[in-house]
Design a protein around this motif. Sequence first.
Motif, PDB file in Angstrom:
ATOM      1  N   GLY A  52      47.595  33.602  28.835  1.00 25.01           N
ATOM      2  CA  GLY A  52      46.388  34.320  29.230  1.00 25.01           C
ATOM      3  C   GLY A  52      45.621  33.480  30.233  1.00 25.01           C
ATOM      4  O   GLY A  52      46.067  32.408  30.638  1.00 25.01           O
ATOM      5  N   GLY A  53      44.468  33.961  30.611  1.00 26.47           N
ATOM      6  CA  GLY A  53      43.670  33.203  31.563  1.00 26.47           C
ATOM      7  C   GLY A  53      42.379  33.919  31.904  1.00 26.47           C
ATOM      8  O   GLY A  53      42.263  35.138  31.725  1.00 26.47           O
ATOM      9  N   GLN A  54      41.413  33.162  32.354  1.00 23.01           N
ATOM     10  CA  GLN A  54      40.112  33.689  32.744  1.00 23.01           C
ATOM     11  C   GLN A  54      39.411  32.667  33.631  1.00 23.01           C
ATOM     12  O   GLN A  54      39.949  31.592  33.874  1.00 23.01           O
ATOM     13  N   TYR A  55      38.231  32.987  34.068  1.00 19.77           N
ATOM     14  CA  TYR A  55      37.437  32.071  34.879  1.00 19.77           C
ATOM     15  C   TYR A  55      35.978  32.224  34.478  1.00 19.77           C
ATOM     16  O   TYR A  55      35.572  33.237  33.894  1.00 19.77           O
ATOM     17  N   VAL A  56      35.180  31.205  34.757  1.00 15.39           N
ATOM     18  CA  VAL A  56      33.766  31.236  34.405  1.00 15.39           C
ATOM     19  C   VAL A  56      32.989  32.033  35.443  1.00 15.39           C
ATOM     20  O   VAL A  56      33.106  31.780  36.643  1.00 15.39           O
ATOM     21  N   ALA A  57      32.186  33.003  34.984  1.00 14.23           N
ATOM     22  CA  ALA A  57      31.333  33.773  35.886  1.00 14.23           C
ATOM     23  C   ALA A  57      30.301  34.533  35.077  1.00 14.23           C
ATOM     24  O   ALA A  57      30.610  35.063  34.000  1.00 14.23           O
ATOM     25  N   ALA A  58      29.086  34.579  35.578  1.00 17.17           N
ATOM     26  CA  ALA A  58      28.080  35.437  34.969  1.00 17.17           C
ATOM     27  C   ALA A  58      28.529  36.883  35.123  1.00 17.17           C
ATOM     28  O   ALA A  58      29.172  37.252  36.114  1.00 17.17           O
ATOM     29  N   ALA A  59      28.186  37.718  34.157  1.00 19.65           N
ATOM     30  CA  ALA A  59      28.647  39.104  34.183  1.00 19.65           C
ATOM     31  C   ALA A  59      28.261  39.817  35.473  1.00 19.65           C
ATOM     32  O   ALA A  59      29.050  40.599  36.023  1.00 19.65           O
ATOM     33  N   ARG A  60      27.075  39.536  36.001  1.00 17.75           N
ATOM     34  CA  ARG A  60      26.634  40.225  37.219  1.00 17.75           C
ATOM     35  C   ARG A  60      27.433  39.791  38.446  1.00 17.75           C
ATOM     36  O   ARG A  60      27.380  40.459  39.485  1.00 17.75           O
ATOM     37  N   ASP A  61      28.186  38.704  38.345  1.00 11.91           N
ATOM     38  CA  ASP A  61      28.980  38.214  39.469  1.00 11.91           C
ATOM     39  C   ASP A  61      30.457  38.591  39.369  1.00 11.91           C
ATOM     40  O   ASP A  61      31.234  38.295  40.279  1.00 11.91           O
TER      41      ASP A  61
END
Length: 258
Positions: free
Chosen positions: A102-111
């Motif tokens: 799996g995988g993801q990245y850090v980001a505020a929801a609005r971004d």
Amino acid sequence: MEGEIGSRFAPSLMLGQVALVTGSGSGMGRATALEMAFCGAKLALFARREAPLQQTAEMIRSQGGEALVITGDIRDEGSVAAAMRRIKENYGQLDVLVNNAGGQYVAAARDITNKGFEAVIRNNLIGSWQMTRAVADHFMFDHGGSIVFVTAVSRTALTGFAHTAAARAGVTGLMKTLAAEWAQYGIRLNCVAPGTVKTEALGRYPIPPQKWTELNRSVLNRMGRPEDVARAALYLASDEADFVNGAQLFVDNCFSAV
């Protein structure tokens, strides 16, 4: 754990079984593969990059274990189908699947863009579904088996990870539903939900120094280690957990409870 096989479990726990671990080139996936190999399982190692998989395979083989390296992408149906063929040709059976990739990245929801949100859903949720369905179709509907999903702690908000929070919640719901529907085929499905685990991937996130104190918050004042998650996955996959089905095991040392 890194670089050698070792376990707190009996070396015969998974003797005669074949286990497929996705994302097994590093971190929690590698640790899980090593634990299962120590306990007698033959391993199928699956990930996108061959070099890290070969490293994991060499660790297993150097200790007398058996490992098959398969490169592919859980998001690609062709890759998944090819993996099933390789496992059938080399081992003739598959008893355990650990959906760790799996995988993801850090980001505020609005971004988070719609494209970015969809990419994380495809990787973590749809990819896990495709691998799970393929394993069931090719092996487990006929002979039973155990499937373990590695997700994430979901009792608290995952700020900065709205996309993966949605995907992992979807995986948990999928697991519970399949556990109920597929019990008749002798298939057990469970989740391991880790807290913050110190892996190479964690080091790539832009985490400010003051944040590490919060990440280390637990009754042990440390982050999790890959082998903490691996041992939980091994237990759920093994026959020692043969009456555990549809469960979510939190491996976060009380992080989400305090």
